[in-house]
Design an enzyme around this catalytic site. Structure first.
Site, PDB file in Angstrom:
ATOM      1  N   ARG A  48       1.074  -1.176   0.018  1.00 60.35           N
ATOM      2  CA  ARG A  48      -0.087  -0.034  -0.094  1.00 60.35           C
ATOM      3  C   ARG A  48       0.866   1.115  -0.065  1.00 60.35           C
ATOM      4  NH1 ARG A  48      -3.124   4.072   0.898  1.00 60.35           N
ATOM      5  NH2 ARG A  48      -5.139   4.095   1.632  1.00 60.35           N
ATOM      6  N   GLU A  56     -11.403   4.773  -4.861  1.00 63.33           N
ATOM      7  CA  GLU A  56     -11.649   3.467  -5.132  1.00 63.33           C
ATOM      8  C   GLU A  56     -12.231   2.983  -6.578  1.00 63.33           C
ATOM      9  OE1 GLU A  56     -11.270   1.056  -2.800  1.00 63.33           O
ATOM     10  OE2 GLU A  56     -10.690   2.821  -1.124  1.00 63.33           O
ATOM     11  N   ARG A  90      -1.425  -5.678   4.642  1.00 63.31           N
ATOM     12  CA  ARG A  90      -0.537  -5.257   3.484  1.00 63.31           C
ATOM     13  C   ARG A  90       0.703  -4.206   4.152  1.00 63.31           C
ATOM     14  NH1 ARG A  90      -5.119  -1.583   0.842  1.00 63.31           N
ATOM     15  NH2 ARG A  90      -5.002  -1.022   2.700  1.00 63.31           N
TER      16      ARG A  90
END
Length: 171
Positions: A48, A56, A90
């Site tokens: 990330r 998004e 992540r």
């Protein structure tokens, strides 16, 4: 006493982990702020981008953001300065890639992909996590967003773009 020692060891391990980096090739781009890197040792890292929050995919400019990041990093060698993990497991990191026009045999990995996304108006600087960035990176990202807004680039073409963290709460 044992708890204090355990806490100290955990903090020390996190500091060592935060200072590490991974060299590899981008083998996947999930959206405008998440990539998968395959290391030289064939280990996959879901990364990330640190300090960045992109729209998004189902949000306005989400697909454009993903495409821009993919065009920049997919299939390219990168160096990731790891900063730890997020709540979804992540890795958080600064992804460095070669400048797109570099024609040298071994191009230096100096272009910050997260900063590039903000500069193009395809991501927000994630102010809520500014403390996790270096002072220089936070200032650079803030300035890049200010410039993208001023020039109405990417998502800043709209009057009031919805930040992804607000959009996620609604959906």
């Amino acid at each position: 006493m044992r708890l204090a020692v355990a806490a100290w060891l955990l903090l020390a391990a996190c500091a060592v982990q935060a200072a590490s980096s991974v060299h590899g090739k981008v083998v996947g781009v999930a959206d405008g702020d998440t990539v998968t890197v395959l290391s030289a040792k064939n280990k996959r890292y879901k990364i990330r981008l640190q300090g960045v929050d992109a729209p998004e995919l189902r949000q306005a400019f989400g697909r454009q953001s993903k495409k821009a990041l993919s065009d920049l990093v997919f299939g390219q060698p990168v160096r990731v300065q790891l900063q730890g993990k997020d709540r979804y497991g992540r890795w958080l990191g600064k992804v460095l890639v070669a400048e797109p026009g570099c024609r040298a045999a071994h191009c230096p990995l100096t272009l910050d992909a997260g900063h590039a996304q903000i500069t193009r108006g395809l991501a927000w600087w994630y102010r809520a996590y500014a403390k996790e960035q270096s002072v220089v990176d936070a200032a650079t990202y803030a300035h890049a967003e200010k410039q993208a807004r001023a020039y109405r680039l990417g998502l800043w073409q709209t009057k009031k773009p919805t930040p992804p963290w607000v959009w996620r709460r609604k959906h």
